[in-house]
Design a protein around this motif. Structure first.
Motif, mmCIF file in Angstrom:
data_model
loop_
_atom_site.group_PDB
_atom_site.id
_atom_site.type_symbol
_atom_site.label_atom_id
_atom_site.label_comp_id
_atom_site.label_asym_id
_atom_site.label_seq_id
_atom_site.Cartn_x
_atom_site.Cartn_y
_atom_site.Cartn_z
ATOM 1 N N GLU A 1 6.599 -5.030 1.361
ATOM 2 C CA GLU A 1 6.851 -3.586 1.423
ATOM 3 C C GLU A 1 5.542 -2.795 1.459
ATOM 4 O OE1 GLU A 1 9.609 -2.006 -1.419
ATOM 5 O OE2 GLU A 1 9.422 0.031 -0.600
ATOM 6 N N SER A 2 4.591 -3.199 0.638
ATOM 7 C CA SER A 2 3.332 -2.437 0.638
ATOM 8 C C SER A 2 2.528 -2.728 1.907
ATOM 9 C CB SER A 2 2.536 -2.690 -0.648
ATOM 10 O OG SER A 2 1.583 -3.693 -0.472
ATOM 11 N N HIS B 1 0.908 1.945 -0.192
ATOM 12 C CA HIS B 1 1.234 2.425 -1.529
ATOM 13 C C HIS B 1 0.177 3.420 -2.002
ATOM 14 C CE1 HIS B 1 -1.961 -0.061 -3.237
ATOM 15 N NE2 HIS B 1 -1.469 -1.114 -2.616
ATOM 16 N N ALA C 1 0.625 2.978 -8.001
ATOM 17 C CA ALA C 1 2.058 2.850 -7.727
ATOM 18 C C ALA C 1 2.668 1.683 -8.510
ATOM 19 C CB ALA C 1 2.300 2.653 -6.227
ATOM 20 N N LYS D 1 15.307 -1.362 4.554
ATOM 21 C CA LYS D 1 14.254 -0.331 4.648
ATOM 22 C C LYS D 1 13.781 -0.153 6.088
ATOM 23 C CE LYS D 1 13.085 -0.510 -0.052
ATOM 24 N NZ LYS D 1 12.227 -0.192 -1.148
ATOM 25 N N ARG E 1 5.146 5.974 1.371
ATOM 26 C CA ARG E 1 4.303 4.959 0.730
ATOM 27 C C ARG E 1 4.923 4.653 -0.629
ATOM 28 N NH1 ARG E 1 -0.498 8.781 1.449
ATOM 29 N NH2 ARG E 1 -0.931 8.669 3.683
ATOM 30 N N ILE E 2 4.791 3.427 -1.101
ATOM 31 C CA ILE E 2 5.319 3.094 -2.422
ATOM 32 C C ILE E 2 4.612 3.988 -3.451
ATOM 33 C CG2 ILE E 2 5.690 1.274 -4.145
ATOM 34 C CD1 ILE E 2 5.377 -0.788 -1.941
#
Ligand code: ATP
Ligand code: MG
Length: 329
Positions: free
Chosen positions: A87-88, A93, A97, A132, A144-145
Motif C-alpha cells: 500500500e505504501s 505515506h 503514518a 483500493k 497517502r497513508i
C-alpha cells in the motif's frame, strides 16, 4: 543478382522496429496497429501473455505513443513487493503514518502523475489491495497513508498478467468487479513459437546488438542454426531467445563472422524435425505454406530453382509467394 556463394546466403525477413520493439509477424503487426489506436485514448489496458513475450515492451510502446510520453512510465511489479509494504509503495505515506515512517514517501501512482502506471502481475495483488486499486480506477483519487487529503490522479493505467485472470476469479483470488474494470481493452500477446517470423527478425537484431556490445565480428546466423531456433519451443519466449543469442555471442571467437550450431547452448540443440513441429504447434495453412517455403529455401541454401522444383511450383510462383510472405533469402 550478383555473385553468390554460400556465405552470402542469408536468412532474412522484413521486419519493423518501433521504439525498440522488433516484429515481423502479422500477429504483432495487428497488435501494433491496435496500440497506435489505443495510445490516443486513456483507456485502461490489460496485457495477457506468457512470461517473456514482451508485455512490458508493449506497455512502454503504448506510453511512448501517447500524449503522456514526456511524463514518467512507472512499473509496479505486484509479485515483487511484500504484502505489508504494497500500500505504501503504491500510494505513499506521510511522515509518522506508522511506526518506522520517519519521512514522507511518494507512492508509485503519484510518481507517475501525468504519465503511465504499469502494474505487472496484477493477479498477485492481494485482495485487500484490489479493493483500493479498484477505487483508484473508479474515482481517480487516492490518499497517502496517514493523510486525509485526497489527491487527484491523472495516470494511464496498464496492467499485465501471465495468469488466466478468469481462472483466478473463479478461484476467488481476483475480484470480479476489478476484472471488468481492467478488462476494457485486452491485448493477448501470442507466444513466440506461434509467430515464427519474429524469431528470425529478433534473432538477427539481437545478434547485431550483442555482437556490437561484446565486440565480436558476428554478422549472421547460419541456416542450420536458424532452423533450430525456428523449431525451438521458447517456453521463456523473447527473453529466452535474447538470452540464448547473448550466450551464443559470448561463446563466439572474436573474428568469427557466422553464428553456428556450435555456439548454441546445449538445451537449444534439440532435434525437432518439421513434421513433429506440425504436431506441436497449431498453425494456419498459410503460415504452414510460408514455413514450408522458408524451410525448403533453407535446405537448398537459397537456390530458388531447386526450391521451386522440390515444392513442385514454377520459379515465378515461388518468387510471388516469397514477396507475399516477405521472405528474402
Ligand atoms: N518485440 C520485441 N522486440 C525487442 N525486444 C523484445 C521484444 N519482446 C520482448 N523483448 C525483450 O524480451 C525481454 C522480455 O520482455 P518483457 O519484459 O517485456 O516480457 P514480459 O512479457 O513483461 O515478461 P514477464 O511476464 O516475465 O514479466 C526484454 O528484454 C525485452 O526487451
Ligand atoms: Mg513483465
Amino acid at each position: 543478382m550478383g555473385k553468390r556463394n554460400e556465405d552470402m546466403v542469408n536468412y532474412n525477413i522484413d521486419y519493423n522496429e518501433n521504439e525498440g520493439m522488433v516484429y515481423s509477424s502479422q500477429k504483432m503487426k495487428a497488435i501494433v496497429s491496435m496500440v497506435e489506436n489505443i495510445s490516443k485514448t486513456d483507456a485502461t489496458v490489460l496485457l495477457m501473455g506468457e512470461t517473456g513475450v514482451g508485455k512490458e515492451v508493449i506497455a512502454k510502446l503504448i506510453h511512448r505513443k501517447s500524449h503522456r510520453r514526456d511524463k514518467r512510465f512507472v512499473v509496479i511489479n505486484c509479485a515483487a513487493i511484500p504484502e505489508n509494504l504494497i500500500e505504501s509503495e503504491l500510494f505513499g505515506h506521510e511522515k509518522g503514518a506508522f511506526t518506522g515512517a520517519s519521512y514522507r514517501k511518494i507512492g508509485k501512482f503519484e510518481q507517475a502523475q501525468g504519465g503511465t502506471v504499469f502494474l505487472d502481475e496484477i493477479g498477485e495483488l492481494p485482495l485487500k489491495m484490489q479493493v483500493k486499486f479498484l477505487r483508484v480506477l473508479q474515482e481517480r483519487q487516492f490518499e497517502r497513508i496517514g493523510s486525509l487529503d485526497s489527491i487527484d490522479l491523472d495516470v494511464r493505467v496498464i496492467v499485465a498478467t501471465n495468469k488466466d485472470l478468469l481462472e483466478e476469479l473463479e478461484k476467488g483470488n481476483f475480484r470480479e468487479d476489478l476484472y471488468y474494470r481492467v478488462n476494457v481493452i485486452k491485448i493477448e500477446i501470442p507466444p513466440l513459437r506461434e509467430r515464427k517470423e519474429d524469431i528470425i527478425a529478433l534473432s538477427n537484431v539481437f545478434l547485431r546488438e550483442f555482437a556490437n556490445y561484446y565486440n565480436k565480428s558476428l554478422k549472421k546466423i547460419d541456416l542450420e542454426t536458424m532452423h533450430i531456433l525456428l523449431n525451438h519451443q521458447w517456453k521463456g519466449n523473447v527473453r529466452e531467445l535474447k538470452n540464448v543469442i547473448e550466450r551464443s555471442v559470448i561463446l563466439a571467437k572474436k573474428n568469427e563472422q557466422i553464428l553456428t550450431i556450435n555456439h548454441l547452448p546445449i538445451e537449444v540443440k534439440i532435434d525437432n524435425s518439421f513434421p513433429e513441429m506440425r504436431e506441436r504447434t497449431k498453425i494456419s495453412l498459410k503460415e504452414y505454406e510460408k514455413l514450408l517455403i522458408l524451410y525448403t529455401l533453407y535446405d537448398v541454401k537459397g537456390n530458388k530453382s531447386r526450391a521451386a522444383e522440390i515444392l513442385g511450383i514454377r520459379r515465378q510462383t515461388l518468387y510471388n509467394k516469397m514477396r507475399e510472405y516477405g521472405i528474402d533469402i
